[in-house]
Design a protein around this motif. Sequence first.
Motif, mmCIF file in Angstrom:
data_model
loop_
_atom_site.group_PDB
_atom_site.id
_atom_site.type_symbol
_atom_site.label_atom_id
_atom_site.label_comp_id
_atom_site.label_asym_id
_atom_site.label_seq_id
_atom_site.Cartn_x
_atom_site.Cartn_y
_atom_site.Cartn_z
ATOM 1 N N GLN A 9 1.696 -17.289 -3.808
ATOM 2 C CA GLN A 9 2.684 -16.409 -3.086
ATOM 3 C C GLN A 9 4.074 -16.661 -3.798
ATOM 4 O OE1 GLN A 9 3.380 -17.677 1.008
ATOM 5 N NE2 GLN A 9 3.773 -15.629 1.638
ATOM 6 N N TRP A 14 1.563 -12.176 -2.495
ATOM 7 C CA TRP A 14 0.455 -12.787 -2.910
ATOM 8 C C TRP A 14 -0.108 -12.458 -4.296
ATOM 9 C CZ3 TRP A 14 -1.401 -17.838 -1.413
ATOM 10 C CH2 TRP A 14 -0.713 -18.210 -0.148
ATOM 11 N N GLU A 28 -1.055 -8.384 -3.470
ATOM 12 C CA GLU A 28 -0.949 -7.939 -2.027
ATOM 13 C C GLU A 28 0.069 -8.566 -1.063
ATOM 14 O OE1 GLU A 28 -3.015 -5.553 -1.065
ATOM 15 O OE2 GLU A 28 -4.430 -5.300 -2.615
ATOM 16 N N LYS A 29 0.187 -8.161 0.117
ATOM 17 C CA LYS A 29 1.194 -8.686 1.065
ATOM 18 C C LYS A 29 0.779 -9.972 1.811
ATOM 19 C CE LYS A 29 5.393 -6.599 1.240
ATOM 20 N NZ LYS A 29 6.462 -7.378 0.783
ATOM 21 N N THR A 30 -0.698 -10.034 1.908
ATOM 22 C CA THR A 30 -1.288 -11.274 2.584
ATOM 23 C C THR A 30 -2.335 -11.799 1.933
ATOM 24 O OG1 THR A 30 -2.997 -10.153 3.778
ATOM 25 C CG2 THR A 30 -0.910 -10.310 4.800
ATOM 26 N N ARG A 31 -2.534 -13.255 2.084
ATOM 27 C CA ARG A 31 -3.351 -13.913 1.184
ATOM 28 C C ARG A 31 -4.898 -13.199 1.640
ATOM 29 N NH1 ARG A 31 -7.158 -17.914 1.465
ATOM 30 N NH2 ARG A 31 -7.222 -19.459 -0.030
ATOM 31 N N GLU A 32 -5.399 -12.881 2.670
ATOM 32 C CA GLU A 32 -6.716 -12.311 3.037
ATOM 33 C C GLU A 32 -6.663 -11.049 2.396
ATOM 34 O OE1 GLU A 32 -4.149 -13.375 5.380
ATOM 35 O OE2 GLU A 32 -5.340 -15.125 5.772
ATOM 36 N N GLU A 33 -5.725 -10.072 2.380
ATOM 37 C CA GLU A 33 -5.761 -8.741 1.398
ATOM 38 C C GLU A 33 -5.978 -9.276 0.058
ATOM 39 O OE1 GLU A 33 -3.243 -5.924 3.908
ATOM 40 O OE2 GLU A 33 -2.236 -7.301 2.923
#
Length: 69
Positions: A9, A14, A28-33
């Motif tokens: 991050q 991320w 991406e904006k989130t770890r999951e994405e």
Amino acid sequence: MQYRAVIKQTEGWWIGWLIDLPGVNAQEKTREELMESLRIGAQEMLETNVPFEPGFIMEKLDVPEPEWA
């Protein structure tokens, strides 16, 4: 199948890439994405039809699964 992902991050994003599949990377904006984008990228790369010149053949190589930390 499992592939090693390097993720980080930085500055609100991320970023990551797959060590075992060069060229598969994402931001991406989130770890999951990010993880989902890397999964999709890996799947698309593995499904890509690669043209071969005459005389070349494609082989599959079995490699034992390593124990990753």
